[in-house]
Structure formats: C-alpha cells, structure tokens
Design a protein around this motif. Structure first.
Motif, PDB file in Angstrom:
ATOM      1  N   LEU A  51       0.917  -1.377  -0.098  1.00 17.96           N
ATOM      2  CA  LEU A  51       0.095   0.044  -0.074  1.00 17.96           C
ATOM      3  C   LEU A  51       0.781   1.202   0.045  1.00 17.96           C
ATOM      4  O   LEU A  51       0.583   2.263  -0.714  1.00 17.96           O
ATOM      5  CB  LEU A  51      -1.152  -0.308   1.187  1.00 17.96           C
ATOM      6  N   ILE A  52       1.850   1.496   0.776  1.00 19.56           N
ATOM      7  CA  ILE A  52       3.031   2.311   0.675  1.00 19.56           C
ATOM      8  C   ILE A  52       3.494   2.612  -0.346  1.00 19.56           C
ATOM      9  O   ILE A  52       3.616   3.643  -1.134  1.00 19.56           O
ATOM     10  CB  ILE A  52       3.996   2.071   1.577  1.00 19.56           C
ATOM     11  N   CYS A  53       3.699   1.358  -1.453  1.00 17.26           N
ATOM     12  CA  CYS A  53       4.190   1.697  -2.582  1.00 17.26           C
ATOM     13  C   CYS A  53       3.301   2.681  -3.676  1.00 17.26           C
ATOM     14  O   CYS A  53       3.744   2.996  -4.736  1.00 17.26           O
ATOM     15  CB  CYS A  53       4.485   0.344  -3.458  1.00 17.26           C
ATOM     16  N   LEU A  54       2.042   2.485  -3.347  1.00 15.76           N
ATOM     17  CA  LEU A  54       1.099   3.163  -4.189  1.00 15.76           C
ATOM     18  C   LEU A  54       0.688   4.501  -3.729  1.00 15.76           C
ATOM     19  O   LEU A  54      -0.305   5.170  -3.748  1.00 15.76           O
ATOM     20  CB  LEU A  54      -0.436   2.423  -4.067  1.00 15.76           C
ATOM     21  N   PHE A  55       2.102   5.449  -3.615  1.00 20.13           N
ATOM     22  CA  PHE A  55       2.114   6.720  -3.063  1.00 20.13           C
ATOM     23  C   PHE A  55       1.351   7.578  -3.973  1.00 20.13           C
ATOM     24  O   PHE A  55       0.952   8.724  -3.437  1.00 20.13           O
ATOM     25  CB  PHE A  55       3.473   7.287  -2.941  1.00 20.13           C
TER      26      PHE A  55
END
Length: 513
Positions: free
Chosen positions: A35-39
């Motif tokens: 989820l963090i990667c989908l900033f």
C-alpha cells in the motif's frame, strides 16, 4: 484474477486508508508495504470514520463487494458494532446497464422477440441491483402488469474472479495472522459464494417464490407476487408487478395513517410463521425487499419480493430452537444449556452447569431493562457467541435465521419503538409447541399410522421367525469362525514348535562343525 483488478482493489484500499483494519502484527507488514508503494493514489473520504470509509470502498469496488458488505454486516459476532452499523447502510443500488442489452438478454433467454409475449417494455429499469435489474412491461395474453428481472451480462466471470481473490485473502489472513483461524475468514467467503450462486439461478428463485406464495395465500400478514413460471428461465424471472410503500419510508406510512403497531407485530408473526409453521423462510428480508400494501391503512399487509435466499431447518433444529426460545422467555437457563447439548450444537461432553452459568451471565443483565427495550435478536446472538466458547460448531441454517431475526426486529422497532416482541412471539411459540408435541398430537400421529401397522401386523410372526432363523444362522457362523480360529491357533503353536526344533538343530550343526 487479472493484475489490473488486483491493482484496482489495492488502490481503493489505500485511497480509503483501510490499512487501519489490518491487525498490528508482523505478518501484515507485506500488505502495508504494498500500500505504501501506491504513493500516487489520492486519499478519499478524509474525515469519515473507518466504517463509513469501508462502506464507500466496497460500493466503489462494485456489485460483488457490495453484496459481500451486506452479508458481512449481519455477522455482528465478529465485527465491531460501528463497522457493522456502517455496512448495514449499504444500498444495493448500482448503476444500471443499457436497457437495450437487457432486451437482448431477455429475447435470448426466451428464444423469441420480446414483443411475442410483452408490450410496453420499458428500457429504463425500474430498479438496478448488484446481480440483476428489473424492467416493467405488460403481458400480452392478459394485459397484466409485470416486471422482468434479468441477470447482469457476464456477471458470472466477474463473481468468480473476485471470489478467487477473496479466498486468497482469507487464506492469507488465516495463515499469517496470529489466531487468524478465529476470524473464520474462509468460512465467511464460502458462505458468501454459496449465497451468490443461489442468486444467479432465477429459476430457483421462481420455485422459492411460488412455495412462499402458496404458504401465505389469502393471508392478511404477507403477500408474495405471482410468478409466471412458463416465461421464467435461469437468467430471467417474470412476476406480477406489485405496488406498495417501501418499508423504509416510515414518513410515507405515517402520512397514510398506517397502523404502525399492527404492522410491526405482523412482521414478527410473519417471521415465526415461516420458521415454525412452514419451516421455509425468506432469509433476505432487508428493507429493499419489503413493501407495505396500504390499501387498507388500518389493516396493512407486507409484500415480500426477491426470494432467492431461503432457510430450512431440520425437524430437530426446529424443536430445539423453539425449546430454546421458550426457556429463554421463562428465564430457565438450565434448560437452555441442556437444549444446546442435546441438539448437538455444542459437544455432549460440555459441562451443563458451566454452560448454564455462562448463559445466565448473558441474559440476566438484559432482564433488568423494560421488556420493550430488550433486543431478542441481540440476546440470541450473544447466546450463540457464548456457545462458541464451548466449541459450538457453526450452524449455517441458524446463521441465516439469526440474520433474518435481526432484520425483522430492527424493522419492527423502527416502525413501532414500543414493540413488545415477547407479547407477540411467546404466545405463538407456546401454541406451536403445544400443537406439535402435546400428548394429543402424539396420539393423533399414532392413530394416523394405524393403517401402516395393520399392513405390517399380519406378516409380523413370519418376519419374527425369519429374524430368529437369520440370528441363529449368524450365531452358527460365529461359532464356526471361532472354532476355525482355535484350530488356527493350535496350528500356529505346532508351527512355532517346528521352527524352534529346526532352529535348534541348525545351531547344533553349526557348533559341531
């Protein structure tokens, strides 16, 4: 499941910040990292509580997830109250598909042009839901007003794709999270899959509707529309168009001077009649499926539609459930505990005294309130939760019943806040139980079975002789087998002696050499 679909689900998950629902556990770090990667995904519903954000996310994900949210909202045994309340607001209203496509689907199912059977077909749907949508028309043969329910095009692949993902997520939760098996995630997805597949067969819904209609024909309590079975198929359902006020439109009901007390009581009567008298109950009675016939406002009648999901109990479950309810009404907690054990809902090794005490601790605080404030469905749910602490197996039929009772009691209290469920339910159950299991009823059943006994009795002596002869033959066979075993044992002993002698001779020969 395509990569794009997985990406969309994760993006919506991040947009609504649903990572708050993830447990604070090492095993959930992999999902948090994704989820963090989908900033680049922008947040939505920034100032809404988590339950409302979850509801909006499911709505955006589409039909399959909307239905999932509706179903899981009834599982208050595993969801926090604020999340369950938010999900209960999910409306099964989704954007409609093109009416021209609906017309083509109907013609394909019937194998003939739509004007062969119908006139005035309206391409603008009357209602649109997650699985199907409804169009109005007129039946040419009788000029009767009808509605045609038609499944969404290509809905099955969408459902199968999302269900596969749900199973994968459920297995990950079970495997990676500490005590994950307690979430029963795979079981929830399985129940949901079964429910969805039932809703995809409109012919089965037609059969259910016909049976419910027959059970309540000429009833003042509940009306079920007529089904045109000869025109219904697996993908389309043709039924009588009915008009009424949506049960959720309480203001409209009050403006028409509807007898709200009677309407609320009749909802309870309809539920218990279906469960106990008919043992066939509508198990999806949410507000979108219930209307009110207000032709006579002082004698209102429910109208039930969308009968895809129905519940049936075994005769044993039916009896134990009635005994459980009556014991609860009478505050007989020992009887409740004994009923749970006798029914097999909890293991027979369960300590009745311990279960009785647990049941008492749940129920007694509720009795401190006025009767009109006691939630019957909530206490039933609490009793099931207590029983699960004693290793109660999940009972799918009871889960359906529990969900339906939640709907009915909730609706009843909205219609008439002073609804006394006890005053309505207890006399009904007492009468049903007396009629079903009284000495008089048992004698009537015995009398009714006399013709069968009359046919059996003349042949009984011969059958007893046959039984005696068969038993004697079996005994003789057992004696013969036993004798053979004894002979075998003797033979084994002789064999062992020979082996011992030969072994001794061999050893002696080796020594002499």
């Amino acid at each position: 499941m395509t990569f794009f679909r997985l990406y969309k689900i994760l993006a919506i998950f991040r947009a609504y910040r649903l990572d708050e629902l993830l447990p604070a556990h090492q095993s959930s770090k992999w999902l948090r990292f994704l989820l963090i990667c989908l900033f680049w995904v922008r947040p939505k519903a920034k100032h809404q509580p988590i339950g409302e954000r979850l509801r909006q996310a499911l709505h955006e994900l589409g039909p399959v997830w909307i239905k999932f949210g509706q179903m899981i909202s009834t599982r208050r045994d595993i969801l926090p109250k604020h999340i369950a309340d938010a999900l209960a607001k999910l409306q099964d209203q989704v954007p409609p598909f093109d009416g021209k496509i609906a017309k083509q689907l109907i013609e394909s199912a019937l194998g003939k042009p739509i004007n062969t059977y119908f006139s005035d077909f309206d391409e603008i749907p009357l209602a649109s839901a997650s699985i199907a949508q409804v169009h109005t028309a007129t039946l040419k043969s009788s000029q009767a007003e009808i509605v045609i329910k038609v499944l969404r095009p290509n809905i099955l692949p969408v459902i199968q794709s999302d269900i596969r993902l749900m199973y994968w997520v459920a297995r990950q939760l079970t495997k990676r999270i500490k005590f994950g098996e307690r979430l029963r995630a795979v079981e929830i997805v399985n129940n949901y899959e079964v429910t969805l597949l039932k809703e995809l067969d409109l012919q089965q819904e037609a059969y259910n509707t016909i049976r419910l209609r027959e059970n309540f024909i000429n009833s003042d309590i509940l009306y079920i529309p007529y089904i045109y079975q000869e025109l219904s198929r697996k993908t389309i359902l043709v039924e009588q168009r009915v008009r009424g006020v949506a049960i959720a439109n309480i203001d409209e009901l009050k403006r028409n001077n509807v007898n709200m007390k009677l309407l609320a009581e009749r909802g309870v009567q309809a539920f218990f009649t279906q469960v106990f008298r008919d043992n066939f109950f509508h198990a999806d009675m949410h507000p979108g499926n219930i209307f009110v016939d207000i032709t006579d406002p002082q004698n209102p009648r429910y109208i039930g539609i969308d009968c895809a999901i129905v519940g049936i109990l075994t005769e044993e479950d039916q009896r134990y459930l009635a005994e459980n309810f009556l014991a609860f009404f009478n505050r007989d907690y020992r009887k409740i505990a004994e009923t749970y054990i006798a029914s097999g809902w909890v293991p027979e090794t369960t300590d009745p005294a311990a279960l009785e005490m647990a049941m008492r601790n749940v129920c007694e605080p509720a009795f401190a309130k006025p009767l009109v404030e006691i939630s019957f469905s909530q206490i039933l749910l609490d009793l099931f939760q207590v029983a699960r602490q004693f290793e109660m197996d999940i009972q799918p039929q009871l889960t359906l019943l529990e969900k339906t009772l939640f709907y009915i009691e909730g609706l009843g209290r909205q219609l008439y806040p002073e609804l006394d469920l006890w005053q309505t339910a207890k006399p009904f159950l007492e009468k049903w139980y007396e009629d079903k299991y009284s000495a008089k009823k048992i004698l009537q059943q015995a009398w009714a079975s006399l013709p069968e006994w009359r046919a059996i009795l003349p042949n009984l002596p011969a059958k007893l002789n046959d039984q005696s002869r068969i038993t004697k033959q079996i005994n003789q066979q057992l004696v013969s087998i036993n004798q053979q075993l004894q002979r075998n044992k003797k033979s084994q002993r002789y064999l062992y002696c020979i082996i011992a002698v030969v072994s001794t001779l061999c050893v002696a020969l080796l020594i002499l050499r």
